[in-house]
Motif scaffolding. Structure first.
Motif, PDB file in Angstrom:
ATOM      1  N   TRP A   4      -1.397  -5.872   6.813  1.00  9.54           N
ATOM      2  CA  TRP A   4      -1.004  -6.483   5.557  1.00  9.54           C
ATOM      3  C   TRP A   4      -0.013  -7.603   5.849  1.00  9.54           C
ATOM      4  CZ3 TRP A   4      -2.945  -5.350   0.735  1.00  9.54           C
ATOM      5  CH2 TRP A   4      -3.778  -4.232   0.663  1.00  9.54           C
ATOM      6  N   TRP A  61       1.244  -9.130  -1.109  1.00  4.73           N
ATOM      7  CA  TRP A  61       0.637  -8.532   0.068  1.00  4.73           C
ATOM      8  C   TRP A  61      -0.873  -8.698   0.042  1.00  4.73           C
ATOM      9  CZ3 TRP A  61       3.615  -7.246   4.006  1.00  4.73           C
ATOM     10  CH2 TRP A  61       4.972  -6.968   3.753  1.00  4.73           C
ATOM     11  N   TRP A 100       5.388   0.938   2.656  1.00  4.75           N
ATOM     12  CA  TRP A 100       4.306   1.910   2.404  1.00  4.75           C
ATOM     13  C   TRP A 100       2.979   1.395   2.956  1.00  4.75           C
ATOM     14  CZ3 TRP A 100       5.736   6.580   1.440  1.00  4.75           C
ATOM     15  CH2 TRP A 100       6.896   6.842   0.705  1.00  4.75           C
ATOM     16  N   LEU A 101       2.744   0.104   2.819  1.00  9.12           N
ATOM     17  CA  LEU A 101       1.505  -0.467   3.366  1.00  9.12           C
ATOM     18  C   LEU A 101       1.480  -0.336   4.885  1.00  9.12           C
ATOM     19  CD1 LEU A 101       1.298  -3.631   1.087  1.00  9.12           C
ATOM     20  CD2 LEU A 101      -0.328  -1.722   1.104  1.00  9.12           C
ATOM     21  N   ARG A 102       2.645  -0.508   5.524  1.00  7.86           N
ATOM     22  CA  ARG A 102       2.706  -0.323   6.981  1.00  7.86           C
ATOM     23  C   ARG A 102       2.322   1.111   7.347  1.00  7.86           C
ATOM     24  NH1 ARG A 102       2.014  -4.822   7.516  1.00  7.86           N
ATOM     25  NH2 ARG A 102       3.557  -6.472   7.394  1.00  7.86           N
ATOM     26  N   GLN A 145       7.148  -1.896  -1.036  1.00  2.00           N
ATOM     27  CA  GLN A 145       5.688  -1.764  -0.988  1.00  2.00           C
ATOM     28  C   GLN A 145       5.169  -2.088   0.414  1.00  2.00           C
ATOM     29  OE1 GLN A 145       3.235  -4.405  -3.509  1.00  2.00           O
ATOM     30  NE2 GLN A 145       2.143  -2.561  -4.131  1.00  2.00           N
ATOM     31  N   GLY A 146       5.783  -3.075   1.056  1.00  2.00           N
ATOM     32  CA  GLY A 146       5.377  -3.422   2.412  1.00  2.00           C
ATOM     33  C   GLY A 146       5.533  -2.267   3.380  1.00  2.00           C
ATOM     34  N   LEU A 180      -5.143   2.611  -0.847  1.00  2.00           N
ATOM     35  CA  LEU A 180      -5.487   1.402  -0.102  1.00  2.00           C
ATOM     36  C   LEU A 180      -5.802   1.680   1.364  1.00  2.00           C
ATOM     37  CD1 LEU A 180      -2.731  -0.936  -1.594  1.00  2.00           C
ATOM     38  CD2 LEU A 180      -5.193  -1.048  -2.051  1.00  2.00           C
ATOM     39  N   VAL A 197       8.097   0.478  -9.189  1.00  2.00           N
ATOM     40  CA  VAL A 197       8.106   0.472  -7.720  1.00  2.00           C
ATOM     41  C   VAL A 197       7.556   1.802  -7.198  1.00  2.00           C
ATOM     42  CG1 VAL A 197       9.606   0.382  -5.678  1.00  2.00           C
ATOM     43  CG2 VAL A 197       9.981  -1.199  -7.588  1.00  2.00           C
ATOM     44  N   VAL A 209      -0.419   3.059  -3.230  1.00  2.00           N
ATOM     45  CA  VAL A 209      -0.743   2.540  -1.894  1.00  2.00           C
ATOM     46  C   VAL A 209      -1.672   3.486  -1.134  1.00  2.00           C
ATOM     47  CG1 VAL A 209       0.255   2.075   0.396  1.00  2.00           C
ATOM     48  CG2 VAL A 209       1.246   1.013  -1.638  1.00  2.00           C
ATOM     49  N   ALA A 245       3.798   1.889  -7.778  1.00  2.00           N
ATOM     50  CA  ALA A 245       3.109   1.058  -6.787  1.00  2.00           C
ATOM     51  C   ALA A 245       3.032   1.779  -5.442  1.00  2.00           C
ATOM     52  CB  ALA A 245       3.827  -0.283  -6.641  1.00  2.00           C
ATOM     53  N   ALA A 246       4.106   2.493  -5.096  1.00  2.00           N
ATOM     54  CA  ALA A 246       4.120   3.241  -3.834  1.00  2.00           C
ATOM     55  C   ALA A 246       3.079   4.355  -3.852  1.00  2.00           C
ATOM     56  CB  ALA A 246       5.508   3.811  -3.580  1.00  2.00           C
TER      57      ALA A 246
END
Lengths: 175, 150
Positions: free
Chosen positions: B145, B128, A48-50, A45-46, B33, B23, B30, B26-27
């Motif tokens: 993040w 996060w 994708w957030l990046r 997830q990190g 967001l 997972v 994103v 969730a991707a």
């Protein structure tokens, strides 16, 4: 000059295509660090957030897969350090401009090639790596019992076997 | 070729340990967001004196500073009783019409900053988190993040 973070060149459908193409690779790389399922999920997830905070990265679609996998590896390494109780600053930023080119080949097809290389290794390498690969939650003590090896030898043996496997793969690629 | 890439490829080739649907979901989420037109605030590696809040007795705490577009956003996080608290300060103070949004992938909470630019949110799930400063007439400024463990 502010970064354009408008994502005008990608929509939800294109994003979901990226997820479908790469999230399996990202998950596998995160788990390869020995992370728990929860920590691996955070690492993926990190990454994708990046991507949503780093719109520039998406301007080179040819490299997006390598970028995502490289970034996952970076986040997984950071979470792995934290899990071991080490200090892991979240201020160190991966060099998003330079995705690791070898990350691009991490997929099931390449995996099947590596399995064929693995078959060339003798014992205990073949069985040890097979167990380690097929049972991500297995602990060294369990592998030691299965292979009838001292538990203290599993880590060093695994490292030696993986080094031999890597040499075989690189030799194949050099041909 | 890194060892973890070899191991990942072997698992993929064998179909072992596939990515859980949660997972992947969730991707996909994103994408929602992103902050359209937003300005990312990068980290500033400077020592920030503690004082925005007490971190006594918490599992994890730390102050991070981010800066962009003339704004500095200090963020301090702590986890207590399995819930995350996020407090900080925007400077210069963004004014009474500004809104501070503290976001996790699961939930976001909006606060009006104090006259000195302080804000605080409690009861968030660890993981996060990012802070967005919305000011009338300006592009929103959002922090990178950061990951806060349980």
């Amino acid at each position: 000059m502010p970064t354009d973070n408008s994502f005008t060149i990608i929509d939800q459908t294109a994003w979901e295509d990226l997820v479908a193409r790469f999230d399996g690779r990202m998950w596998a790389v995160a788990r390869a660090f020995g992370l728990s399922a929860a920590d691996a999920a955070d690492a993926v997830q990190g990454a994708w957030l990046r991507l949503v905070e780093n719109a520039d990265a998406i301007r080179d679609p040819e490299r997006i897969g390598a970028w995502l996998v490289t970034t996952t590896r970076h986040e997984a390494a950071r979470l792995s350090r934290k899990a071991r109780g080490e200090v892991a600053s979240d201020l160190d930023v991966a060099d998003t401009a330079l995705p690791d080119p070898t990350a691009a080949v991490v997929d099931a097809d390449f995996g099947r090639q590596v399995w064929r290389r693995l078959d060339l290794l003798g014992e205990p390498c073949r069985s040890l790596i097979r167990l380690y690969v097929l049972h991500p939650e297995a602990r060294y003590a369990q592998i030691a019992v299965r292979l009838d090896l001292p538990v203290g030898s599993i880590g060093p043996t695994r490292a030696r076997c993986m080094a031999r496997l890597r040499a075989l793969v690189e030799e194949e690629e050099a041909r | 070729m890194r060892e973890e890439y070899l191991l990942a490829a072997l698992r993929m080739g064998a179909g072992a340990d596939p990515v859980p649907e949660g997972v992947s979901a969730a991707a996909r989420a994103v994408f929602g967001l992103r902050v359209p037109g937003g300005v990312p605030a990068g980290p500033v590696d400077v020592a920030v004196p503690r004082g925005a809040r007490s971190a006594d007795g918490t599992a994890q705490a730390g102050v991070r500073r981010f800066s962009a577009d003339g704004l500095v956003i200090d963020v301090e996080t702590a986890v207590s009783g399995g819930r995350m608290e996020v407090a900080g300060q925007v400077s210069p103070a963004p004014g009474p019409d500004a809104r501070i949004e503290v976001r996790t992938p699961h939930i976001g909470k909006v606060r009006v900053p104090s006259g000195s630019g302080h804000f605080a949110v409690a009861g968030l799930p660890p993981g996060w988190v990012s802070v967005v400063c919305h000011r009338p007439g300006h592009a929103p400024v959002f922090t990178r993040w950061i990951h806060v463990g349980p």
